[in-house]
Structures are given as structure tokens and as C-alpha cells.
Design a protein around this motif. Structure first.
Motif, PDB file in Angstrom:
ATOM      1  N   ARG A   2       0.832  -1.209   0.000  1.00 47.20           N
ATOM      2  CA  ARG A   2       0.000   0.000   0.000  1.00 47.20           C
ATOM      3  C   ARG A   2       0.866   1.258   0.000  1.00 47.20           C
ATOM      4  O   ARG A   2       0.558   2.220  -0.694  1.00 47.20           O
ATOM      5  CB  ARG A   2      -0.908   0.033   1.219  1.00 47.20           C
ATOM      6  CG  ARG A   2      -2.035  -0.911   1.155  1.00 47.20           C
ATOM      7  CD  ARG A   2      -2.899  -0.746   2.379  1.00 47.20           C
ATOM      8  NE  ARG A   2      -3.772  -1.894   2.501  1.00 47.20           N
ATOM      9  CZ  ARG A   2      -4.337  -2.273   3.607  1.00 47.20           C
ATOM     10  NH1 ARG A   2      -4.130  -1.610   4.715  1.00 47.20           N
ATOM     11  NH2 ARG A   2      -5.118  -3.318   3.628  1.00 47.20           N
ATOM     12  N   ASN A   6       0.842   4.094  -2.752  1.00 47.28           N
ATOM     13  CA  ASN A   6       0.508   5.459  -2.354  1.00 47.28           C
ATOM     14  C   ASN A   6       1.584   6.447  -2.762  1.00 47.28           C
ATOM     15  O   ASN A   6       1.276   7.571  -3.180  1.00 47.28           O
ATOM     16  CB  ASN A   6       0.259   5.529  -0.842  1.00 47.28           C
ATOM     17  CG  ASN A   6      -1.142   5.117  -0.481  1.00 47.28           C
ATOM     18  OD1 ASN A   6      -2.098   5.391  -1.193  1.00 47.28           O
ATOM     19  ND2 ASN A   6      -1.279   4.436   0.638  1.00 47.28           N
ATOM     20  N   TYR A  47      -7.913  12.258   1.162  1.00 44.40           N
ATOM     21  CA  TYR A  47      -8.113  10.909   0.622  1.00 44.40           C
ATOM     22  C   TYR A  47      -7.470  10.787  -0.754  1.00 44.40           C
ATOM     23  O   TYR A  47      -6.907   9.751  -1.099  1.00 44.40           O
ATOM     24  CB  TYR A  47      -9.604  10.603   0.577  1.00 44.40           C
ATOM     25  CG  TYR A  47      -9.980   9.254   0.027  1.00 44.40           C
ATOM     26  CD1 TYR A  47      -9.393   8.091   0.496  1.00 44.40           C
ATOM     27  CD2 TYR A  47     -10.960   9.131  -0.947  1.00 44.40           C
ATOM     28  CE1 TYR A  47      -9.757   6.843   0.004  1.00 44.40           C
ATOM     29  CE2 TYR A  47     -11.336   7.905  -1.437  1.00 44.40           C
ATOM     30  CZ  TYR A  47     -10.732   6.771  -0.964  1.00 44.40           C
ATOM     31  OH  TYR A  47     -11.099   5.542  -1.456  1.00 44.40           O
ATOM     32  N   TRP A  50      -3.638  10.060  -0.514  1.00 47.13           N
ATOM     33  CA  TRP A  50      -3.185   8.766   0.014  1.00 47.13           C
ATOM     34  C   TRP A  50      -4.356   7.781   0.018  1.00 47.13           C
ATOM     35  O   TRP A  50      -4.857   7.411   1.075  1.00 47.13           O
ATOM     36  CB  TRP A  50      -2.641   8.996   1.429  1.00 47.13           C
ATOM     37  CG  TRP A  50      -1.583   8.078   1.889  1.00 47.13           C
ATOM     38  CD1 TRP A  50      -1.758   7.036   2.768  1.00 47.13           C
ATOM     39  CD2 TRP A  50      -0.208   8.087   1.550  1.00 47.13           C
ATOM     40  NE1 TRP A  50      -0.554   6.420   2.986  1.00 47.13           N
ATOM     41  CE2 TRP A  50       0.417   7.049   2.252  1.00 47.13           C
ATOM     42  CE3 TRP A  50       0.571   8.876   0.712  1.00 47.13           C
ATOM     43  CZ2 TRP A  50       1.775   6.781   2.148  1.00 47.13           C
ATOM     44  CZ3 TRP A  50       1.921   8.614   0.603  1.00 47.13           C
ATOM     45  CH2 TRP A  50       2.500   7.574   1.319  1.00 47.13           C
ATOM     46  N   GLY A  53      -5.537   1.715   0.996  1.00 49.07           N
ATOM     47  CA  GLY A  53      -5.701   1.350   2.393  1.00 49.07           C
ATOM     48  C   GLY A  53      -6.910   2.013   3.029  1.00 49.07           C
ATOM     49  O   GLY A  53      -7.205   1.783   4.190  1.00 49.07           O
ATOM     50  N   ARG A  54      -7.609   2.824   2.256  1.00 48.08           N
ATOM     51  CA  ARG A  54      -8.829   3.466   2.746  1.00 48.08           C
ATOM     52  C   ARG A  54      -9.931   3.265   1.712  1.00 48.08           C
ATOM     53  O   ARG A  54      -9.663   3.020   0.545  1.00 48.08           O
ATOM     54  CB  ARG A  54      -8.598   4.959   2.977  1.00 48.08           C
ATOM     55  CG  ARG A  54      -7.565   5.201   4.054  1.00 48.08           C
ATOM     56  CD  ARG A  54      -7.521   6.622   4.499  1.00 48.08           C
ATOM     57  NE  ARG A  54      -6.888   7.468   3.494  1.00 48.08           N
ATOM     58  CZ  ARG A  54      -6.802   8.782   3.603  1.00 48.08           C
ATOM     59  NH1 ARG A  54      -7.306   9.387   4.645  1.00 48.08           N
ATOM     60  NH2 ARG A  54      -6.215   9.505   2.676  1.00 48.08           N
ATOM     61  N   ASP A 122     -10.549   3.402   7.134  1.00 49.54           N
ATOM     62  CA  ASP A 122      -9.467   2.457   6.862  1.00 49.54           C
ATOM     63  C   ASP A 122     -10.057   1.089   6.561  1.00 49.54           C
ATOM     64  O   ASP A 122     -11.010   0.664   7.203  1.00 49.54           O
ATOM     65  CB  ASP A 122      -8.535   2.342   8.066  1.00 49.54           C
ATOM     66  CG  ASP A 122      -7.706   3.595   8.275  1.00 49.54           C
ATOM     67  OD1 ASP A 122      -7.425   4.274   7.277  1.00 49.54           O
ATOM     68  OD2 ASP A 122      -7.337   3.873   9.427  1.00 49.54           O
ATOM     69  N   ASP A 124      -8.621  -1.650   7.185  1.00 48.07           N
ATOM     70  CA  ASP A 124      -8.215  -2.572   8.245  1.00 48.07           C
ATOM     71  C   ASP A 124      -9.096  -2.478   9.480  1.00 48.07           C
ATOM     72  O   ASP A 124      -8.973  -3.306  10.385  1.00 48.07           O
ATOM     73  CB  ASP A 124      -6.763  -2.303   8.655  1.00 48.07           C
ATOM     74  CG  ASP A 124      -5.801  -2.630   7.537  1.00 48.07           C
ATOM     75  OD1 ASP A 124      -6.148  -3.475   6.686  1.00 48.07           O
ATOM     76  OD2 ASP A 124      -4.705  -2.046   7.511  1.00 48.07           O
ATOM     77  N   ASP A 125      -9.976  -1.488   9.550  1.00 47.66           N
ATOM     78  CA  ASP A 125     -10.842  -1.307  10.708  1.00 47.66           C
ATOM     79  C   ASP A 125     -12.210  -1.926  10.418  1.00 47.66           C
ATOM     80  O   ASP A 125     -13.042  -1.312   9.764  1.00 47.66           O
ATOM     81  CB  ASP A 125     -10.984   0.183  11.021  1.00 47.66           C
ATOM     82  CG  ASP A 125     -11.755   0.454  12.297  1.00 47.66           C
ATOM     83  OD1 ASP A 125     -12.042  -0.511  13.034  1.00 47.66           O
ATOM     84  OD2 ASP A 125     -12.054   1.632  12.563  1.00 47.66           O
TER      85      ASP A 125
END
Length: 132
Positions: A2, A6, A47, A50, A53-54, A122, A124-125
């Protein structure tokens, strides 16, 4: 991976796209009544700098005011920002390395057209998708 994507994104597309969102946000903040659009534009600019990952999650409790605001935003600035995403994605798709960047650019079109009622979270959340 990522981070690498990015960084490549930042060099080839992120700076220019974020700059467009910042300009739209400044214009919206100068016109006092459109400050919520300016805040949304600054959030999307971060956003656009980067994006890997989001992701964008729609808020089901956004209400009708966000719908009206999205229509106004789409006419005033959203179309132009979406055109910027399409024009930026075309050269990215022409190279093998740029294909994931072009796909990310196309994914940003939906939030550039309808920014109100969208949350950037994110990936990952796992609770972020269900949080209100």
C-alpha cells in the motif's frame, strides 16, 4: 505494498487531484453558505493524496439535506472533479504499473460527485463499516 502504491500515486496523480479539491474547498469556504462543501472537499483532498488502504462508506442516516447538497455540489464542482479523475486515469491505464492507480482513480469518481453522506475509513478497521 500500500505504501509503495501510495507513493507512486502521490507522484503521478495525487498531488494534482488533491490540489483540485483544495481549490474547490477554498472557493466553497469563501462563499460562507457553502462551508460544509468546503469541509467535505478538504476531507476528500486528504483521501486523494493517500487513497490505498482506505475506502468510502455511505452513511445510511445522512438524510435528505445531504442529498440536496450533493445535487448542488455535483452541478457546481463535482462534474469538473470527476472529469479530472477520468482524464488522469487515462494515461495511468496505458502502462502496466499504472493500472491499479487508474482503478483507484475511477473509484474516486463516486465520492467526487457525491461527497456529503460519505465517510472515508481504513480498510483494516472492521468496525468502521458498521459504525454510525
Amino acid at each position: 505494498m500500500r505504501t509503495l502504491l501510495n507513493v507512486i500515486w502521490l507522484v503521478f496523480a495525487g498531488v494534482w487531484l488533491a490540489l483540485g479539491y483544495v481549490v474547490a474547498g477554498v472557493v466553497c469556504c469563501v462563499l460562507i453558505i457553502t462551508i460544509p462543501f468546503g469541509i467535505a472537499s478538504f476531507r476528500i483532498a486528504a483521501y486523494a493524496l493517500w487513497p490505498f488502504g482506505r475506502t468510502v462508506v455511505r452513511d445510511p442516516d445522512a438524510g435528505c439535506l445531504s442529498t440536496v447538497g450533493n445535487v448542488i455540489w455535483c452541478v457546481v464542482a463535482g462534474i469538473w472533479l470527476a472529469i479530472g479523475h477520468v482524464l488522469t486515469s487515462i494515461p495511468l491505464f496505458l502502462s502496466i504499473v499504472g493500472i491499479p492507480l487508474g482503478i483507484a482513480n475511477i473509484k474516486l469518481i463516486s465520492v467526487s460527485l457525491l461527497p456529503l453522506g460519505a465517510r472515508i475509513v481504513d480498510v483494516d478497521d472492521p468496525e468502521a463499516f458498521y459504525r454510525r
